[in-house]
Enzyme design. Structure first.
Site, PDB file in Angstrom:
ATOM      1  N   ARG A  19      25.996  59.102  38.621  1.00  0.00           N
ATOM      2  CA  ARG A  19      24.459  58.751  38.313  1.00  0.00           C
ATOM      3  C   ARG A  19      23.580  58.524  39.703  1.00  0.00           C
ATOM      4  O   ARG A  19      22.351  58.316  39.514  1.00  0.00           O
ATOM      5  CB  ARG A  19      24.453  57.441  37.516  1.00  0.00           C
ATOM      6  N   SER A  20      24.257  58.781  40.700  1.00  0.00           N
ATOM      7  CA  SER A  20      23.459  58.914  41.964  1.00  0.00           C
ATOM      8  C   SER A  20      22.160  59.775  42.021  1.00  0.00           C
ATOM      9  O   SER A  20      21.238  59.333  42.454  1.00  0.00           O
ATOM     10  CB  SER A  20      24.337  59.319  43.267  1.00  0.00           C
ATOM     11  N   LYS A  69      36.470  59.541  49.895  1.00  0.00           N
ATOM     12  CA  LYS A  69      36.238  58.399  50.620  1.00  0.00           C
ATOM     13  C   LYS A  69      37.209  57.924  51.719  1.00  0.00           C
ATOM     14  O   LYS A  69      36.784  57.665  52.828  1.00  0.00           O
ATOM     15  CB  LYS A  69      35.960  57.064  49.688  1.00  0.00           C
ATOM     16  N   ASN A  90      31.484  56.052  52.004  1.00  0.00           N
ATOM     17  CA  ASN A  90      30.766  56.519  51.096  1.00  0.00           C
ATOM     18  C   ASN A  90      29.285  57.057  51.379  1.00  0.00           C
ATOM     19  O   ASN A  90      28.487  57.624  50.399  1.00  0.00           O
ATOM     20  CB  ASN A  90      30.562  55.367  49.980  1.00  0.00           C
ATOM     21  N   ASP A 105      29.273  49.864  50.278  1.00  0.00           N
ATOM     22  CA  ASP A 105      29.751  49.088  49.027  1.00  0.00           C
ATOM     23  C   ASP A 105      29.611  47.616  48.901  1.00  0.00           C
ATOM     24  O   ASP A 105      29.364  46.899  48.249  1.00  0.00           O
ATOM     25  CB  ASP A 105      31.178  49.383  48.541  1.00  0.00           C
ATOM     26  N   ALA A 134      38.439  48.997  45.759  1.00  0.00           N
ATOM     27  CA  ALA A 134      37.144  48.474  45.700  1.00  0.00           C
ATOM     28  C   ALA A 134      37.319  46.981  45.989  1.00  0.00           C
ATOM     29  O   ALA A 134      36.396  46.272  46.589  1.00  0.00           O
ATOM     30  CB  ALA A 134      36.845  48.324  44.134  1.00  0.00           C
ATOM     31  N   ARG A 159      51.015  44.966  47.214  1.00  0.00           N
ATOM     32  CA  ARG A 159      49.668  45.390  47.485  1.00  0.00           C
ATOM     33  C   ARG A 159      48.609  44.246  47.839  1.00  0.00           C
ATOM     34  O   ARG A 159      47.864  44.575  48.763  1.00  0.00           O
ATOM     35  CB  ARG A 159      49.114  46.306  46.200  1.00  0.00           C
ATOM     36  N   TYR A 221      30.606  48.659  35.245  1.00  0.00           N
ATOM     37  CA  TYR A 221      29.406  48.531  34.796  1.00  0.00           C
ATOM     38  C   TYR A 221      29.414  49.524  33.523  1.00  0.00           C
ATOM     39  O   TYR A 221      28.030  49.862  32.927  1.00  0.00           O
ATOM     40  CB  TYR A 221      28.191  49.021  35.730  1.00  0.00           C
TER      41      TYR A 221
END
Length: 280
Positions: A19-20, A69, A90, A105, A134, A159, A221
């Site tokens: 959606r960028s 990325k 990014n 981010d 993230a 992790r 989202y």
């Protein structure tokens, strides 16, 4: 004449879902800027050559998304501090003849909370669900805001331990079964996993130990109201959805490429929400 107009891009593989272009296209039109922002599907095997050719191309820079990325970090001339700490890029731009890579981010996450829940960073204690890429951006954002405790919780404890060791300082690793105790002192709860995305089940946890003053945030989202946020709202807790992070992270790149710092407005948010609803 058209070829002299600034052009930027978002590249990934696949890329049709991004959606960028809608976000940057809205700003270009809103501010009356003559320029373009395009989707580029670049598979991993062609990405190295794409970056090498970028300085002499028609583009002034662009965004990088999955799966490029992390690999971009090894291929640019200069990384900003956020990209270095997070280990992912990014945003790309040319400066002084060099290809620069940054990560917005963490900025987007913090700016979203600044807008939706001012004073959020004063809570000082955060619990992070997940330990993937993230989560790295979120932990960096929290360290930038001087959180005194950043608890990273992941079902695969190794992790979480690796992530805590990478950032050090206030970051610590915890097992999933420690959540009931951790939540009692949590001022900010953030889901960085994909749980709850596209109608899937959310994280399995009981929110009852959370204090009434907590802020619950989800970086997912789609949908806007994830299972985690729905549970939090049912308890009357403050919630922040993930769309704002997507919108705010786009701001620094647009400014670098097109020379104007854009605003995240209700109109832009409504535009993206309408598109999300159209593609449900």
């Amino acid at each position: 004449m058209a070829e002299t107009l600034p052009r930027a891009f978002v590249c990934g593989h696949p890329i049709a879902h991004s959606r960028s272009p809608m976000i940057h296209g809205y700003w270009l039109q809103h501010y009356g800027i003559e320029g373009a922002y395009e989707r580029l599907d670049v598979p991993p095997e062609a990405f190295g050559a794409f970056l090498r050719d970028l300085p002499g191309s028609v583009y002034v820079g662009g965004n990088v998304t999955i799966p490029h990325k992390e690999s971009t970090c090894r291929s640019v001339d200069h990384l900003d501090d956020a990209a270095t700490r997070i280990g992912a890029v990014n945003t790309l731009w040319m400066e002084g003849g060099l290809l620069h890579g940054g990560n917005t981010d963490a900025y987007g996450f913090a700016a979203n909370l600044d807008a939706e829940t001012p004073g959020w960073s004063q809570s000082g204690v955060a619990t992070i669900l997940g330990a993937g890429g993230a989560a790295r951006a979120i932990v960096h954002a929290l360290q930038e805001r001087a959180f005194r405790q950043i608890r990273i919780v992941n079902r695969t404890s190794s992790r979480a331990q690796a992530l805590a060791a990478h950032f050090g300082g206030a970051a610590s690793a915890h097992a999933w079964d420690a959540l009931p105790e951790l939540l009692t002192e949590t001022g900010l709860l953030v889901n960085t996993t994909s749980l709850g995305m596209d109608g899937g089940p959310g994280p399995e946890l009981d929110l009852s130990p959370l204090p009434s003053t907590v802020i619950v945030s989800d970086i997912v989202y789609a949908p806007l109201l994830t299972p985690l946020l729905a549970m939090a709202r049912d308890r009357g807790l403050r919630t922040v959805d993930g769309l704002g992070m997507l919108l705010h992270q786009a701001v620094p790149g647009f400014e670098k490429w097109f020379g104007r710092r854009p605003e995240v407005t209700p109109e832009l948010r409504a535009l993206i929400i309408a598109d999300l609803e159209l593609h449900q």
